[in-house]
Design an enzyme around this catalytic site. Sequence first.
Site: not given
Ligand SMILES: [Zn+2]
Length: 382
Positions: A78, A139
């Site tokens: 992401d 993340e």
């Molecule tokens: Zn990163």
Amino acid sequence: MVNRERLAETFKFLAEIDSISKEEGMLAGKIREILVIMGAETSVDNAGERIGGDTGNLIAKFKGNAKVPPLLLNAHMDTVEPGRGVTAVLKNGTFTSDGTTILGADDKSAIAILLETLYVLKEKELTHGPLEVVFSVCEEIGLLGAKHLDFSMVTAAYGFAVDATDTEGIVTRAPSANHLEFEIHGKDAHAGAAPEKGINAIALAAKAIAGLELGRIDEETTCNIGIIEGGIATNIVPNLVKVKGEARSHNDEKLNKVTDGIVSSFKRVIAEYKGKGSSDDLPRVDIRIEKDFSRTDIPADHPVVALATQAAENLGRRMKTKISGGGADANVFFEKGIFTGVLGTGMRDMHTVRESVNLDDMARTVELLIEIIRLHSQAGAG
Ligand SMILES: [Zn+2]
């Protein structure tokens, strides 16, 4: 051994696929296609359903041909905003965006590096042990993908995340962090007609925050109040304020101490107000403390550090252990008992429209990983 054109092409291809957190599905599909062609056994866990994204974490396994313990490799899929419609521009050996979006080298430079590493292993028929490659989701929004990863699919006891800048460093220490939320409930009243009937929640919050020590507390501890929301109109005494902050430390005792200090400041302000003779249950403070992530602390003599250091030395380079002030998927892996060092890709100015990554740096990390994997294939053999 590294095919620079292919590495550059792979990176550009990945960077130009939108993959904002919770919308990594398209990217995951493309990466999976590539991995399947390379002969990986791939699966997607159910993290997507659990966190409201359009895909889960993508896990690829390569059996390898050396009888050694499996090695974990990780990068996150992401990216942050503004990250839609990215154009990756390569000029003088460095990738940037066109200036209107982030580039997404965080962490697609790492995905490109891992894919190029796997290409080379296959192409040159290099001996390697079992590899477990985890491409995680979300993340950037609190390590949500790693936190919901189906760890029954991962058997590696150690490995490497690729999600940092320094190509001559391995992050072995990262702090624990607490997320803090305070809701101060006061009492609304007309600010002009009857202010004495009100309890000003903004004033109480201000008092609680003013009494805090913020910023860097010591060399391993920090804390911050980052968000404050409240109030409706200038002629209404505000009855609600929400305050959000965080505390981080490499030392859990210090983390608790700083957290307790912030909590007591809010409680004290409420208690003092009530001490002046407040009639009902107001003012009140609702407190929510959540562990954001726990710390990483990989000993200097752990195989992960030894592998990275020896690999760098074999390539005539340096490798320093590093301390990070931030949290990464590696923190979650560490908490689950998987010792995960974080390697760099050369990416710079992450989360800005000036983000960049140098192709030479990416190629260097591919070489480093190939050497790490080669050394690892010999380590437990025989
Ligand atoms: Zn990163």
